[in-house]
Write an enzyme that holds these catalytic residues in place. Structure first.
Site, PDB file in Angstrom:
ATOM      1  N   HIS A 243       0.821  -1.220   0.000  1.00  0.00           N
ATOM      2  CA  HIS A 243       0.000   0.000   0.000  1.00  0.00           C
ATOM      3  C   HIS A 243       0.856   1.272   0.000  1.00  0.00           C
ATOM      4  CE1 HIS A 243       0.410  -0.130   4.526  1.00  0.00           C
ATOM      5  NE2 HIS A 243       0.432   1.172   4.361  1.00  0.00           N
TER       6      HIS A 243
ATOM      7  N   SER B 272       4.544   2.650   7.916  1.00  0.00           N
ATOM      8  CA  SER B 272       4.256   1.461   7.113  1.00  0.00           C
ATOM      9  C   SER B 272       5.459   1.037   6.292  1.00  0.00           C
ATOM     10  CB  SER B 272       3.077   1.731   6.170  1.00  0.00           C
ATOM     11  OG  SER B 272       1.888   1.877   6.886  1.00  0.00           O
TER      12      SER B 272
ATOM     13  N   ASP C 185       0.101  -7.547   1.435  1.00  0.00           N
ATOM     14  CA  ASP C 185       0.632  -6.187   1.604  1.00  0.00           C
ATOM     15  C   ASP C 185       2.156  -6.151   1.636  1.00  0.00           C
ATOM     16  OD1 ASP C 185       0.285  -3.470   1.725  1.00  0.00           O
ATOM     17  OD2 ASP C 185       0.041  -3.386   3.905  1.00  0.00           O
TER      18      ASP C 185
END
Length: 347
Positions: A75, A185, A105
């Site tokens: 992402h 992230s 992911d």
């Protein structure tokens, strides 16, 4: 690494505790392995109609090896027309996407840099996530809110969590109370020895404001390693498939039946070779239900989610026993799972 050595010597002279010195060592040893990733998107200007390149977001990543590979969350780079990677020394390089797995992911990048620079990269030290314990100390390093190489610490708050990012849930997710915020992230989650045990990927955000709530999640390194190895070998993740197109769950809900209805069978697939029957229409135009998948290897299949999770636990080439309902009969078939092509619509 002379600067780090000097800083450690100064910390020791300052009379810091052994616990503080240990934290400093972990941070200094791992910051060169953490990178900043910028997602650049091409957008058309409303006023001039020209195509402009605009930074659409930032995240973190980690140096995987000395061949220029960087691992991050999918992402973080999703929708990017260009990806920029900035190292600890603030040098910046374009990166090519080698491959990714949207459901888990995970994405792998290749830095466009001279081989002499690749040799100077400092890969992260891989640990294991299989033997983790709730309560053990962990550290997170990333770039929250654009603040590069930020260190936070906490403990493992939970294990075996499940995170849904697509059709296939990520299992055995690590839960931590180490502060994780937007920009973290793709960053590292380390154990007290500085070994990589997970990649920070998400937070529980009941407020919707995108800030840390003390509940963060990391993809376990044991899962990441398997995905990265496949991407580096094949350019993508090979996911096992029966070769069937499944019908919407409402089709069976209307008749009160559990299982997964086979809508179509891909020619040449394991299901086709085994003889599974798709849904069809007879000469009068009436709908004739195809086989209904009821179980795999003795495990019940009551929903589409059950089927996907059971397939996700297998590998391409594995042999499985599939139980189906055909009319009033129960039939079993042995199939060798094939590779599921991304976007094919088959399972």
């Amino acid at each position: 690494m002379q600067v780090a050595s000097d800083q450690m010597a100064a910390a020791q002279q300052a009379g810091l505790s052994s616990e503080e010195l240990s934290t400093i060592r972990v941070f200094q040893a791992n910051t060169p392995s953490v990178v900043n990733i910028t997602n650049v998107r091409a957008m058309q200007s409303y006023y001039t109609m020209d195509i402009e390149k605009i930074p659409a977001g930032t995240g973190s990543g980690l140096v995987w090896d000395r061949k220029g590979h960087v691992v991050t969350n999918f992402h973080v780079i999703k929708g990017a027309s260009e990806v920029k990677v900035t190292l600890l020394d603030q040098s910046s390089y374009d990166a090519k996407v080698v491959g990714f797995d949207p459901d888990k992911d995970v994405a792998v990048l290749q830095l466009n840099m001279p081989s002499s620079k690749q040799a100077q990269l400092q890969p992260v030290t891989l640990g294991q996530s299989s033997g983790l314990q709730v309560g053990q100390r962990v550290y997170a390093i990333g770039n929250p809110f654009g603040l590069d190489h930020t260190l936070t610490q906490g403990i493992i708050s939970g294990l075996g969590r499940e995170l849904n990012t697509g059709l296939y849930p990520i299992k055995n997710v690590i839960q931590t109370d180490a502060a994780i915020n937007p920009g973290n992230s793709g960053g590292v989650l380390l154990d007290s020895k500085g070994n990589l045990i997970g990649i920070n990927t998400a937070i529980a955000d009941p407020t919707g404001k995108g800030s840390s709530s003390g509940v963060g999640f990391a993809i376990p390194i044991d899962t990441v390693k398997g995905l990265v190895d496949q991407i580096l070998t094949y350019g993508r993740v090979m996911r096992p498939s029966l070769g069937v197109v499944i019908a919407p769950p409402q089709a069976l809900q209307r008749i009160g039946e559990k299982g997964v209805l086979v809508l179509d069978v891909t020619p040449g697939s394991p299901a086709a070779r085994a003889g599974l029957r798709p849904t069809s229409r007879n000469g009068a135009g009436d709908l004739v239900l195809g086989d209904i998948i009821k179980g795999i290897d003795g495990q019940p299949v009551n929903t589409v989610k059950d089927l996907l999770q059971l397939l996700d636990s297998k590998r391409v080439g594995d042999k499985v026993v599939v139980e189906v309902a055909r009319g009033q009969s129960r039939i079993t078939f042995t199939m060798q799972l094939a590779d599921r092509v991304l976007g094919s619509g088959t399972e």
